[in-house]
Design a protein around this motif. Structure first.
Motif, PDB file in Angstrom:
ATOM      1  N   SER A 180      70.975  11.829  58.657  1.00  0.00           N
ATOM      2  CA  SER A 180      71.775  10.852  57.904  1.00  0.00           C
ATOM      3  C   SER A 180      71.114   9.472  57.933  1.00  0.00           C
ATOM      4  O   SER A 180      71.114   8.791  58.953  1.00  0.00           O
ATOM      5  CB  SER A 180      73.187  10.751  58.500  1.00  0.00           C
ATOM      6  N   GLU A 181      70.613   9.085  56.775  1.00  0.00           N
ATOM      7  CA  GLU A 181      69.965   7.765  56.698  1.00  0.00           C
ATOM      8  C   GLU A 181      70.975   6.653  56.948  1.00  0.00           C
ATOM      9  O   GLU A 181      70.656   5.642  57.578  1.00  0.00           O
ATOM     10  CB  GLU A 181      69.326   7.599  55.309  1.00  0.00           C
ATOM     11  N   GLU A 182      72.187   6.872  56.496  1.00  0.00           N
ATOM     12  CA  GLU A 182      73.218   5.841  56.672  1.00  0.00           C
ATOM     13  C   GLU A 182      73.511   5.607  58.149  1.00  0.00           C
ATOM     14  O   GLU A 182      73.620   4.470  58.610  1.00  0.00           O
ATOM     15  CB  GLU A 182      74.499   6.259  55.939  1.00  0.00           C
ATOM     16  N   GLN A 212      71.465   6.226  60.670  1.00  0.00           N
ATOM     17  CA  GLN A 212      70.301   5.582  61.283  1.00  0.00           C
ATOM     18  C   GLN A 212      70.255   4.088  60.940  1.00  0.00           C
ATOM     19  O   GLN A 212      69.959   3.241  61.797  1.00  0.00           O
ATOM     20  CB  GLN A 212      69.003   6.263  60.817  1.00  0.00           C
ATOM     21  N   ALA A 213      70.543   3.764  59.674  1.00  0.00           N
ATOM     22  CA  ALA A 213      70.508   2.364  59.238  1.00  0.00           C
ATOM     23  C   ALA A 213      71.561   1.536  59.978  1.00  0.00           C
ATOM     24  O   ALA A 213      71.281   0.431  60.452  1.00  0.00           O
ATOM     25  CB  ALA A 213      70.730   2.274  57.733  1.00  0.00           C
ATOM     26  N   ALA A 246      63.407   7.545  63.780  1.00  0.00           N
ATOM     27  CA  ALA A 246      64.255   7.356  62.592  1.00  0.00           C
ATOM     28  C   ALA A 246      63.402   6.911  61.399  1.00  0.00           C
ATOM     29  O   ALA A 246      63.578   7.394  60.277  1.00  0.00           O
ATOM     30  CB  ALA A 246      65.341   6.326  62.886  1.00  0.00           C
ATOM     31  N   THR A 296      61.523   9.813  60.027  1.00  0.00           N
ATOM     32  CA  THR A 296      62.382  10.802  59.370  1.00  0.00           C
ATOM     33  C   THR A 296      62.804  10.342  57.985  1.00  0.00           C
ATOM     34  O   THR A 296      63.026  11.156  57.085  1.00  0.00           O
ATOM     35  CB  THR A 296      63.646  11.062  60.235  1.00  0.00           C
ATOM     36  N   HIS A 297      62.928   9.034  57.800  1.00  0.00           N
ATOM     37  CA  HIS A 297      63.440   8.504  56.518  1.00  0.00           C
ATOM     38  C   HIS A 297      62.405   7.559  55.886  1.00  0.00           C
ATOM     39  O   HIS A 297      62.691   6.384  55.639  1.00  0.00           O
ATOM     40  CB  HIS A 297      64.770   7.781  56.752  1.00  0.00           C
ATOM     41  N   SER A 311      62.918   5.379  52.205  1.00  0.00           N
ATOM     42  CA  SER A 311      63.662   4.134  52.010  1.00  0.00           C
ATOM     43  C   SER A 311      62.875   2.941  52.537  1.00  0.00           C
ATOM     44  O   SER A 311      62.711   2.772  53.745  1.00  0.00           O
ATOM     45  CB  SER A 311      65.014   4.210  52.733  1.00  0.00           C
ATOM     46  N   PHE A 346      64.958   0.558  54.728  1.00  0.00           N
ATOM     47  CA  PHE A 346      65.140   1.111  56.070  1.00  0.00           C
ATOM     48  C   PHE A 346      63.879   0.865  56.914  1.00  0.00           C
ATOM     49  O   PHE A 346      63.960   0.499  58.088  1.00  0.00           O
ATOM     50  CB  PHE A 346      65.439   2.608  55.979  1.00  0.00           C
TER      51      PHE A 346
END
Length: 313
Positions: free
Chosen positions: A9-11, A13-14, A43, A46-47, A50, A53
């Motif tokens: 979940s990027e959200e 992590q952010a 993190a 993984t993302h 973005s 991010f």
């Protein structure tokens, strides 16, 4: 723990990174933030898609790494975390606005021998060279990445000889482009020193590299660190070949020996400069023809001065 439970979940992590960032100003939080670098780096790896991010993650890493530097704490990265940083580098290798920040993170991380070794193992050097070639005019990127190259090349156990050899023309191009920028020149000279230590230069490299390093010193005479790095790079080149020693004696803009003498007198209170100069002379006198020339240029007089200036060193 919350971030680790929701890698996908990027959200999450952010939000986690934003919350961690809110503790940065509190110096007492540093020991806890220090343990979070692994989570932040993973993190980011993984993302990678973005950019926002990545920027937030890099900003937080820089804050933590800066505090670590102030407190003399060495931060390390294992191989899996080095891979995460490599993913970020590859995904954003053409973003000139974000890269200086990312390159600064790499520079600070690579100060740890363990982290530098792991970055080397995951194969980051070709990516760094590609970025350097693409953004040669960018002084911030060139400064940081030459410092990273020094850390990666200076490792004693280096299996990447061919890869490191390909770094020589790129590093020389950086130095040529930024000869009048003392900060970048210092970094590029240290990278060339490490590459010479590893025996990465060929016969055709010696003369032009010597000329470049002497030019860098000549254009930034007041920078003691650059003079030291330059002398160390020259010493490594002279150790490899008499051609390099002769190139110093026959420098086209006036003898390199006179330049080195002038630099010593300009930095009389800098033991690092004197030591690097002595290392260079020690390599040069291994060649009989060169030694005779140094005698004719009264180098013994300068060495006696150094002995008097630093009697206990």
């Amino acid at each position: 723990e919350f971030m680790q439970a929701s890698w996908d979940s990027e959200e999450v992590q952010a939000k986690g990174i934003q919350l961690l960032a809110s503790f940065v100003e509190d110096k007492s939080a540093f020991p806890y933030l220090q343990t979070c670098t692994e989570v932040i780096t993973r993190a980011m790896g993984t993302h990678t898609d973005s950019l926002d991010f990545q920027v937030e993650g890099c900003t937080l890493l820089l804050e933590v790494l800066s505090q670590a530097l102030e407190q003399g704490v060495v931060m390390t990265l294992d191989e899996s975390l080095a891979t995460c940083l490599l993913h970020t580098v590859r995904k954003h290798s053409e973003d000139e606005e974000f890269l200086p920040m990312l390159c600064t993170v790499l520079m600070m991380v690579s100060a740890s021998e363990v982290a530098a070794e792991n970055l080397r193992k995951v194969g980051i050097i070709p990516d760094l060279l590609s970025i350097l070639k693409r953004f040669l005019p960018n002084d911030k990127i060139c400064f940081s990445l030459c410092a990273v190259l020094w850390s990666l090349a200076v490792s004693e156990d280096n299996a990447d000889q061919a890869v490191l050899e390909s770094a020589v023309p790129v590093t020389s191009a950086v130095l040529q482009k930024h000869l009048q920028n003392g900060v970048v020149s210092e970094s590029a000279c240290s990278a060339l020193w490490a590459l010479a230590l590893q025996g990465c230069l060929t016969d055709s490299d010696y003369e032009p590299t010597v000329a470049l390093v002497l030019d860098a010193v000549r254009m930034n005479p007041e920078r003691a660190v650059l003079v030291k790095n330059g002398c160390l790079a020259l010493a490594s080149l002279v150790r490899l070949s008499e051609t390099a020693a002769l190139a110093i004696l026959l420098d086209s803009d006036g003898t390199g020996v006179e330049l080195i003498k002038d630099e010593y007198h300009l930095h009389l209170d800098e033991p690092g400069v004197a030591e690097a100069l002595c290392l260079l002379m020690n390599e040069m006198v291994q060649y009989e023809e060169v030694m005779l020339d140094l005698r004719s240029q009264k180098m013994e007089k300068l060495l006696s001065e150094i002995k008097l200036q630093f009697p206990f060193s």
